[in-house]
Design a protein around this motif. Structure first.
Motif, PDB file in Angstrom:
ATOM      1  N   TRP A  53       0.811  -1.216   0.000  1.00 45.78           N
ATOM      2  CA  TRP A  53       0.000   0.000   0.000  1.00 45.78           C
ATOM      3  C   TRP A  53       0.850   1.275   0.000  1.00 45.78           C
ATOM      4  N   SER A  54       2.002   1.235   0.646  1.00 42.14           N
ATOM      5  CA  SER A  54       2.826   2.434   0.769  1.00 42.14           C
ATOM      6  C   SER A  54       3.880   2.535  -0.321  1.00 42.14           C
ATOM      7  N   GLY A  55       4.120   1.452  -1.015  1.00 44.06           N
ATOM      8  CA  GLY A  55       5.178   1.441  -2.023  1.00 44.06           C
ATOM      9  C   GLY A  55       6.530   1.033  -1.484  1.00 44.06           C
ATOM     10  N   SER A  56       6.593   0.646  -0.215  1.00 43.58           N
ATOM     11  CA  SER A  56       7.874   0.323   0.404  1.00 43.58           C
ATOM     12  C   SER A  56       8.326  -1.114   0.121  1.00 43.58           C
ATOM     13  N   ILE A  57       7.394  -1.967  -0.305  1.00 42.74           N
ATOM     14  CA  ILE A  57       7.725  -3.374  -0.568  1.00 42.74           C
ATOM     15  C   ILE A  57       7.213  -3.752  -1.950  1.00 42.74           C
ATOM     16  N   THR A  58       8.078  -4.396  -2.725  1.00 40.26           N
ATOM     17  CA  THR A  58       7.705  -4.874  -4.048  1.00 40.26           C
ATOM     18  C   THR A  58       8.127  -6.332  -4.206  1.00 40.26           C
ATOM     19  N   ASP A  59       7.504  -6.986  -5.164  1.00 43.47           N
ATOM     20  CA  ASP A  59       7.851  -8.369  -5.476  1.00 43.47           C
ATOM     21  C   ASP A  59       7.643  -8.565  -6.968  1.00 43.47           C
ATOM     22  N   TYR A  60       8.408  -9.508  -7.541  1.00 43.04           N
ATOM     23  CA  TYR A  60       8.366  -9.714  -8.988  1.00 43.04           C
ATOM     24  C   TYR A  60       8.337 -11.198  -9.326  1.00 43.04           C
ATOM     25  N   GLY A  61       7.694 -11.507 -10.436  1.00 39.45           N
ATOM     26  CA  GLY A  61       7.782 -12.843 -10.967  1.00 39.45           C
ATOM     27  C   GLY A  61       9.187 -13.108 -11.501  1.00 39.45           C
ATOM     28  N   ASP A  62       9.590 -14.362 -11.487  1.00 38.87           N
ATOM     29  CA  ASP A  62      10.958 -14.708 -11.891  1.00 38.87           C
ATOM     30  C   ASP A  62      11.248 -14.286 -13.332  1.00 38.87           C
ATOM     31  N   SER A  63      10.248 -14.374 -14.193  1.00 38.58           N
ATOM     32  CA  SER A  63      10.491 -14.123 -15.609  1.00 38.58           C
ATOM     33  C   SER A  63      10.688 -12.639 -15.930  1.00 38.58           C
ATOM     34  N   VAL A  64      10.331 -11.756 -15.014  1.00 33.13           N
ATOM     35  CA  VAL A  64      10.446 -10.330 -15.292  1.00 33.13           C
ATOM     36  C   VAL A  64      11.409  -9.632 -14.344  1.00 33.13           C
ATOM     37  N   ASN A  65      11.860 -10.319 -13.320  1.00 32.30           N
ATOM     38  CA  ASN A  65      12.737  -9.719 -12.316  1.00 32.30           C
ATOM     39  C   ASN A  65      13.991  -9.156 -12.979  1.00 32.30           C
ATOM     40  N   GLY A  66      14.271  -7.895 -12.679  1.00 34.26           N
ATOM     41  CA  GLY A  66      15.431  -7.232 -13.269  1.00 34.26           C
ATOM     42  C   GLY A  66      15.107  -6.456 -14.535  1.00 34.26           C
ATOM     43  N   ARG A  67      13.935  -6.701 -15.113  1.00 25.74           N
ATOM     44  CA  ARG A  67      13.541  -5.983 -16.340  1.00 25.74           C
ATOM     45  C   ARG A  67      12.336  -5.053 -16.093  1.00 25.74           C
ATOM     46  N   PHE A  68      11.461  -5.455 -15.202  1.00 23.98           N
ATOM     47  CA  PHE A  68      10.254  -4.678 -14.915  1.00 23.98           C
ATOM     48  C   PHE A  68      10.373  -4.008 -13.551  1.00 23.98           C
ATOM     49  N   THR A  69       9.725  -2.848 -13.412  1.00 22.05           N
ATOM     50  CA  THR A  69       9.702  -2.135 -12.139  1.00 22.05           C
ATOM     51  C   THR A  69       8.283  -1.659 -11.853  1.00 22.05           C
ATOM     52  N   ILE A  70       7.783  -2.006 -10.687  1.00 20.97           N
ATOM     53  CA  ILE A  70       6.471  -1.529 -10.263  1.00 20.97           C
ATOM     54  C   ILE A  70       6.674  -0.390  -9.274  1.00 20.97           C
TER      55      ILE A  70
END
Length: 124
Positions: A53-70
């Motif tokens: 909710w605050s933007g302090s924690i993010t998580d990514y799928g393995d296939s996009v990690n390092g290429r996508f940013t939320i």
């Protein structure tokens, strides 16, 4: 009830970039975790990225990690998905989803609200 609208999809060449946006049109969602999922033809819906909710924690799928940013800007009531170094296998309909919780949510079944999706096509 939260209605979500995605925008920013389109056609891009492999190696290119796109930025998606997710906006609630009937409410604010500063207290909601928001995630992006995608679904390619004939495949199951896949978790792409999530933000708390605050933007302090993010998580990514393995296939996009390092290429996508939320990211999110609660003052603008918008969640973004920056997609770089796109690959043909990233081609899918991308959905924004939300759940009123402080945690990052990675399971599609746990989301309460969904947008209608935006199509991303990556050509080789």
């Amino acid at each position: 009830q939260v209605q979500l609208v995605e925008s920013g999809g389109g056609l891009v060449q492999a190696g290119g970039s796109l930025s998606l946006s997710c906006v609630p049109i009937t409410s604010t969602f500063s207290s909601y975790a928001v995630s992006w999922f995608r679904q390619a033809p004939g495949k199951e819906r896949e978790f792409v990225a999530g933000i708390n909710w605050s933007g302090s924690i993010t998580d990514y799928g393995d296939s996009v990690n390092g290429r996508f940013t939320i990211s999110r800007d609660n003052a603008k009531n918008t969640v973004y998905l920056q997609m770089n170094n796109l690959k043909p296998e990233d081609t899918a309909v991308y959905y924004c989803a939300a759940r009123e919780t402080h945690m990052v949510v990675t399971s599609a079944g746990a989301m309460d609200y969904w947008g209608k999706g935006t199509l991303v096509t990556v050509s080789s």
